[in-house]
Write a protein that holds these residues in place. Sequence first.
Motif, PDB file in Angstrom:
ATOM      1  N   CYS A 286      15.720  68.402  47.665  1.00  0.00           N
ATOM      2  CA  CYS A 286      15.759  66.945  47.743  1.00  0.00           C
ATOM      3  C   CYS A 286      17.148  66.462  47.314  1.00  0.00           C
ATOM      4  N   MET A 287      17.632  65.383  47.929  1.00  0.00           N
ATOM      5  CA  MET A 287      18.924  64.816  47.575  1.00  0.00           C
ATOM      6  C   MET A 287      18.755  63.377  47.104  1.00  0.00           C
ATOM      7  N   THR A 288      19.775  62.870  46.430  1.00  0.00           N
ATOM      8  CA  THR A 288      19.795  61.455  46.069  1.00  0.00           C
ATOM      9  C   THR A 288      20.287  60.649  47.266  1.00  0.00           C
ATOM     10  N   ALA A 289      19.950  59.361  47.274  1.00  0.00           N
ATOM     11  CA  ALA A 289      20.434  58.479  48.344  1.00  0.00           C
ATOM     12  C   ALA A 289      21.958  58.428  48.339  1.00  0.00           C
ATOM     13  N   GLU A 290      22.550  58.447  47.151  1.00  0.00           N
ATOM     14  CA  GLU A 290      24.008  58.396  47.036  1.00  0.00           C
ATOM     15  C   GLU A 290      24.643  59.658  47.623  1.00  0.00           C
ATOM     16  N   GLY A 291      24.006  60.811  47.397  1.00  0.00           N
ATOM     17  CA  GLY A 291      24.519  62.056  47.948  1.00  0.00           C
ATOM     18  C   GLY A 291      24.496  62.059  49.471  1.00  0.00           C
ATOM     19  N   VAL A 292      23.388  61.581  50.044  1.00  0.00           N
ATOM     20  CA  VAL A 292      23.281  61.490  51.506  1.00  0.00           C
ATOM     21  C   VAL A 292      24.296  60.487  52.048  1.00  0.00           C
ATOM     22  N   ALA A 293      24.459  59.368  51.344  1.00  0.00           N
ATOM     23  CA  ALA A 293      25.404  58.337  51.793  1.00  0.00           C
ATOM     24  C   ALA A 293      26.829  58.868  51.837  1.00  0.00           C
ATOM     25  N   LYS A 294      27.217  59.662  50.838  1.00  0.00           N
ATOM     26  CA  LYS A 294      28.567  60.230  50.817  1.00  0.00           C
ATOM     27  C   LYS A 294      28.795  61.141  52.011  1.00  0.00           C
ATOM     28  N   LYS A 295      27.821  61.998  52.305  1.00  0.00           N
ATOM     29  CA  LYS A 295      27.940  62.889  53.459  1.00  0.00           C
ATOM     30  C   LYS A 295      27.988  62.088  54.753  1.00  0.00           C
ATOM     31  N   THR A 296      27.170  61.046  54.830  1.00  0.00           N
ATOM     32  CA  THR A 296      27.112  60.225  56.044  1.00  0.00           C
ATOM     33  C   THR A 296      28.432  59.514  56.289  1.00  0.00           C
ATOM     34  N   LEU A 297      28.946  58.846  55.265  1.00  0.00           N
ATOM     35  CA  LEU A 297      30.189  58.094  55.453  1.00  0.00           C
ATOM     36  C   LEU A 297      31.357  59.030  55.746  1.00  0.00           C
ATOM     37  N   ALA A 298      31.384  60.193  55.091  1.00  0.00           N
ATOM     38  CA  ALA A 298      32.441  61.169  55.375  1.00  0.00           C
ATOM     39  C   ALA A 298      32.358  61.650  56.813  1.00  0.00           C
ATOM     40  N   GLY A 299      31.135  61.886  57.312  1.00  0.00           N
ATOM     41  CA  GLY A 299      30.960  62.312  58.697  1.00  0.00           C
ATOM     42  C   GLY A 299      31.393  61.249  59.683  1.00  0.00           C
ATOM     43  N   ILE A 300      31.053  59.996  59.385  1.00  0.00           N
ATOM     44  CA  ILE A 300      31.467  58.885  60.249  1.00  0.00           C
ATOM     45  C   ILE A 300      32.984  58.793  60.306  1.00  0.00           C
ATOM     46  N   MET A 301      33.622  58.828  59.154  1.00  0.00           N
ATOM     47  CA  MET A 301      35.082  58.681  59.095  1.00  0.00           C
ATOM     48  C   MET A 301      35.798  59.842  59.772  1.00  0.00           C
ATOM     49  N   ALA A 302      35.178  61.027  59.744  1.00  0.00           N
ATOM     50  CA  ALA A 302      35.777  62.192  60.409  1.00  0.00           C
ATOM     51  C   ALA A 302      35.383  62.284  61.877  1.00  0.00           C
ATOM     52  N   ALA A 303      34.611  61.320  62.361  1.00  0.00           N
ATOM     53  CA  ALA A 303      34.151  61.287  63.760  1.00  0.00           C
ATOM     54  C   ALA A 303      33.390  62.551  64.140  1.00  0.00           C
ATOM     55  N   ARG A 304      32.626  63.112  63.180  1.00  0.00           N
ATOM     56  CA  ARG A 304      31.826  64.295  63.473  1.00  0.00           C
ATOM     57  C   ARG A 304      30.558  63.905  64.212  1.00  0.00           C
ATOM     58  N   PHE A 305      30.157  64.720  65.177  1.00  0.00           N
ATOM     59  CA  PHE A 305      28.911  64.439  65.900  1.00  0.00           C
ATOM     60  C   PHE A 305      27.715  64.813  65.037  1.00  0.00           C
ATOM     61  N   MET A 306      27.617  66.075  64.625  1.00  0.00           N
ATOM     62  CA  MET A 306      26.536  66.514  63.754  1.00  0.00           C
ATOM     63  C   MET A 306      26.970  66.355  62.302  1.00  0.00           C
ATOM     64  N   VAL A 307      26.171  65.655  61.519  1.00  0.00           N
ATOM     65  CA  VAL A 307      26.485  65.461  60.104  1.00  0.00           C
ATOM     66  C   VAL A 307      25.350  66.057  59.271  1.00  0.00           C
ATOM     67  N   TYR A 308      25.642  67.167  58.611  1.00  0.00           N
ATOM     68  CA  TYR A 308      24.648  67.846  57.785  1.00  0.00           C
ATOM     69  C   TYR A 308      24.870  67.458  56.330  1.00  0.00           C
ATOM     70  N   CYS A 309      23.779  67.264  55.601  1.00  0.00           N
ATOM     71  CA  CYS A 309      23.880  66.733  54.241  1.00  0.00           C
ATOM     72  C   CYS A 309      23.794  67.795  53.167  1.00  0.00           C
ATOM     73  N   ASN A 310      23.260  68.968  53.475  1.00  0.00           N
ATOM     74  CA  ASN A 310      23.199  70.052  52.490  1.00  0.00           C
ATOM     75  C   ASN A 310      23.289  71.395  53.206  1.00  0.00           C
ATOM     76  N   PHE A 311      23.251  72.466  52.434  1.00  0.00           N
ATOM     77  CA  PHE A 311      23.413  73.808  53.006  1.00  0.00           C
ATOM     78  C   PHE A 311      22.287  74.131  53.985  1.00  0.00           C
ATOM     79  N   ASP A 312      21.048  73.728  53.647  1.00  0.00           N
ATOM     80  CA  ASP A 312      19.920  73.992  54.536  1.00  0.00           C
ATOM     81  C   ASP A 312      20.142  73.339  55.904  1.00  0.00           C
ATOM     82  N   GLY A 313      20.611  72.088  55.882  1.00  0.00           N
ATOM     83  CA  GLY A 313      20.867  71.381  57.135  1.00  0.00           C
ATOM     84  C   GLY A 313      21.950  72.052  57.954  1.00  0.00           C
ATOM     85  N   LEU A 314      22.995  72.537  57.268  1.00  0.00           N
ATOM     86  CA  LEU A 314      24.077  73.248  57.951  1.00  0.00           C
ATOM     87  C   LEU A 314      23.561  74.502  58.635  1.00  0.00           C
TER      88      LEU A 314
END
Length: 325
Positions: free
Chosen positions: A243-271
Amino acid sequence: MAKALLMAALLLPAAAAFLRSRRDGARVPIIGRHVFISGGSSGIGLAIAKLAAAAGAAKISLLARDAAKLSAARAEILRESKGGVHVAVFSADVRDEGAVRRAVEEAGEIDVLVCNQGVFLPCELEKQAMEEIKFTMDVNVMGCFHLIRAALAGMKSGASEEKPRSIAIVSSQAGQIGVYGYTSYSASKFALRGLAEALHQELIGHNVYISLVFPPDTDTPGLSEELKRRPEMTSVVAGTSSCMTAEGVAKKTLAGIMAARFMVYCNFDGLMMGIATAGVSPQRSWAMALAEIFGSGFMRFIALCTQYYWSKAIAKGHQAKDKRM
């Protein structure tokens, strides 16, 4: 074996040319821009809004159903940003196309659209009412169509190579693999991948990037409600991912958006699941492309082992349940 090596030798230069053509270094700036977030009154959406404000966004627009929660979220963002960002709120149901369009028009031209709204009502298909299934699909899938269609023309017309724009669609790890008790939820989140992949192709050359986000279970008010009705067997499957915190997911999401990544994974399992399920999805990173090419076979083995473990655990759980009855 020789044929496979020859094929790889022919395909790798083509893959390299394609990856170079996708401008691997592209960035979507946040400073001075307008970020519009659905489901923004709490949880992941509110966390993304706070991070965007801290990153220098000029305007944050939040859309959700509950006007009181929206007002509280607005006050929270303004307090934490010390008034350094303009925050607008819109009370609307994403199932209502007209209400969504009016909110988007009133908000003004959007630079970053985050389709974050979602409901999850876990239940075995046989026991779940059709009203709940339709509600899930309408909010999670049709809500994204309503938001994107309302914003798309304006986003395309104002995008440039210097200031590209982004549409982020928040899926789930249950949109990467089917999960017991999530038949309607997984179906809705799998649908978002098809939407994202097709829309990505439609927007090539328009300087609007698509990001598809795969959060795991996230510690939000929504998860607390979901756990109250989650089937026992669902925990066997869902419990294997952290399980992740909302803040942890938000950081991964915003970083993915700014890097223009198509797939944005939030933790190792997702990767790892991303490597296993990459298919023909877009990929702009050399490192990830190579990980997918050379790691997919091993990840298929891991996936089969995981499915075996889940099947055995679910069968054992049913046996124990039958004995109790």
